[in-house]
Design a protein around this motif. Structure first.
Motif, short mmCIF file in Angstrom:
data_model
loop_
_atom_site.label_atom_id
_atom_site.label_comp_id
_atom_site.label_asym_id
_atom_site.label_seq_id
_atom_site.Cartn_x
_atom_site.Cartn_y
_atom_site.Cartn_z
N LEU A 1 0.82 -1.21 0.00
CA LEU A 1 0.00 0.00 0.00
C LEU A 1 0.86 1.26 0.00
N GLU A 2 1.92 1.27 0.80
CA GLU A 2 2.79 2.45 0.87
C GLU A 2 3.38 2.77 -0.50
N GLU A 3 3.86 1.74 -1.22
CA GLU A 3 4.41 2.00 -2.55
C GLU A 3 3.31 2.36 -3.53
N ALA A 4 2.15 1.74 -3.39
CA ALA A 4 1.04 2.07 -4.28
C ALA A 4 0.61 3.52 -4.10
N ARG A 5 0.59 3.98 -2.86
CA ARG A 5 0.23 5.39 -2.62
C ARG A 5 1.24 6.33 -3.27
N SER A 6 2.50 5.93 -3.26
CA SER A 6 3.53 6.81 -3.82
C SER A 6 3.35 7.00 -5.32
N VAL A 7 2.95 5.94 -6.03
CA VAL A 7 2.71 6.11 -7.47
C VAL A 7 1.32 6.68 -7.72
N LEU A 8 0.39 6.43 -6.81
CA LEU A 8 -0.95 6.99 -6.97
C LEU A 8 -0.93 8.50 -6.87
N ASP A 9 -0.01 9.04 -6.07
CA ASP A 9 0.12 10.49 -5.95
C ASP A 9 0.49 11.13 -7.28
N GLU A 10 1.08 10.33 -8.17
CA GLU A 10 1.45 10.82 -9.49
C GLU A 10 0.58 10.17 -10.57
N LEU B 1 -6.38 -2.72 -1.09
CA LEU B 1 -5.46 -1.73 -0.54
C LEU B 1 -6.21 -0.52 0.01
N ILE B 2 -7.05 0.09 -0.79
CA ILE B 2 -7.92 1.18 -0.33
C ILE B 2 -9.33 0.82 -0.76
N ILE B 3 -10.18 0.51 0.20
CA ILE B 3 -11.52 0.01 -0.11
C ILE B 3 -12.57 0.87 0.59
N GLU C 1 -18.51 -8.35 -13.21
CA GLU C 1 -18.99 -6.98 -13.36
C GLU C 1 -18.65 -6.21 -12.09
N VAL C 2 -18.32 -4.93 -12.23
CA VAL C 2 -17.86 -4.15 -11.07
C VAL C 2 -18.62 -2.82 -11.00
N TRP C 3 -18.96 -2.43 -9.76
CA TRP C 3 -19.60 -1.14 -9.51
C TRP C 3 -18.82 -0.37 -8.44
N HIS C 4 -18.69 0.92 -8.66
CA HIS C 4 -18.14 1.81 -7.62
C HIS C 4 -19.14 2.92 -7.39
N ASN C 5 -19.95 2.74 -6.34
CA ASN C 5 -20.96 3.74 -5.97
C ASN C 5 -20.56 4.50 -4.71
N GLY C 6 -19.25 4.44 -4.40
CA GLY C 6 -18.76 5.14 -3.22
C GLY C 6 -18.35 6.56 -3.51
N SER C 7 -17.55 7.15 -2.60
CA SER C 7 -17.21 8.57 -2.71
C SER C 7 -15.71 8.82 -2.75
N SER C 8 -14.89 7.76 -2.76
CA SER C 8 -13.44 7.93 -2.84
C SER C 8 -12.86 6.76 -3.64
N VAL C 9 -11.57 6.86 -3.99
CA VAL C 9 -10.99 5.88 -4.89
C VAL C 9 -10.93 4.49 -4.26
N ARG C 10 -11.06 3.49 -5.11
CA ARG C 10 -10.81 2.10 -4.73
C ARG C 10 -9.49 1.69 -5.38
N LEU C 11 -8.59 1.09 -4.58
CA LEU C 11 -7.29 0.66 -5.09
C LEU C 11 -7.05 -0.79 -4.69
N VAL C 12 -6.74 -1.63 -5.69
CA VAL C 12 -6.41 -3.02 -5.43
C VAL C 12 -5.16 -3.39 -6.23
N LEU C 13 -4.46 -4.42 -5.75
CA LEU C 13 -3.39 -5.03 -6.53
C LEU C 13 -3.96 -6.29 -7.16
N ILE C 14 -3.96 -6.34 -8.49
CA ILE C 14 -4.44 -7.51 -9.23
C ILE C 14 -3.25 -8.42 -9.51
N VAL C 15 -3.39 -9.68 -9.12
CA VAL C 15 -2.30 -10.65 -9.26
C VAL C 15 -2.85 -11.90 -9.92
#
Length: 218
Positions: A59-68, A154-156, A186-200
């Motif tokens: 998550l820490e590394e993901a946040r660092s690239v997400l900032d950019e 990571l961020i849900i 099928e995927v839905w995002h009905n929330g109010s902030s970003v969703r972040l996952v690592l797909i493996v």
């Protein structure tokens, strides 16, 4: 009406089933929409434990690239999005490491290098996936039954969910969910902030080492 057509095609052997409609298939592999780590044996259990144990580091590394994000994440390119904003940051593709991207996430890629069933998967990928509020991803099937797909939460936020075949679930931060993406999902995002996952992606556990070597990349 679409499912009536899919059923007819499945009855004729064109598709594996109504929901499993992948194209590049190997016969006689277990076919189930959702997987538990124990379904894949000791190697999958170990891989899941490794990902979950290190999720905060990832998550820490993901946040660092997400900032950019604007410069580093690329839009989903398969035309699967109905609405919203869905982007990805690829670490491995067709069993090859993206060295440039891994330089920004060295610890994450070191963890993945220690999971060869994923990092060597020529019919899969590993990527960070960021989805913004208001996104809906059309029902679709992956191209092959030769892999199973894990999502590390990571961020849900609230208001996000995924349907695979007939069952709908949501993610949990720090936990891995596993499904077979050759089944309709099928995927839905009905929330109010970003969703972040690592797909493996992992090689399907039923494939032999010889089959893995011989299969062409996708």
């Amino acid at each position: 009406q679409a499912y009536a057509i899919y059923k007819d095609a499945a009855d004729k052997g064109i598709f594996n089933s109504i929901y499993q409609r992948s194209t590049y298939n190997v016969k006689h592999l277990r076919a189930q929409p959702w997987w538990a780590p124990q379904d894949g044996g000791a190697q999958l259990i170990t891989a899941v434990n490794k990902l979950e144990t290190n999720w905060k580091l990832i998550l820490e590394e993901a946040r660092s690239v997400l900032d950019e994000e604007t410069g580093l994440f690329e839009p989903e390119a398969e035309g699967l999005r109905d609405t919203g904003d869905w982007k990805q940051y690829t670490l491995y593709q067709q069993g090859r490491k993206n060295k440039k991207n891994c330089q920004r996430t060295p610890n994450t890629c070191a963890i993945l290098d220690a999971i060869p069933d994923s990092s060597s998967c020529k019919r899969g990928q590993v990527k960070l996936s960021v989805m913004h509020p208001g996104t809906h991803v059309w029902p679709h099937c992956g191209p092959t039954n030769c892999r199973i797909r894990a999502h590390l939460g990571l961020i849900i936020p609230d208001g996000v969910k995924i349907r695979v075949a007939e069952e709908t679930r949501t993610w949990q931060e720090g936990r891995v969910m596993i499904f077979d993406d050759s089944f309709e999902h099928e995927v839905w995002h009905n929330g109010s902030s970003v969703r972040l996952v690592l797909i493996v992606d992992f090689w399907h556990p039923d494939l032999t080492p010889q089959q893995r070597r011989q299969l062409s990349p996708i």
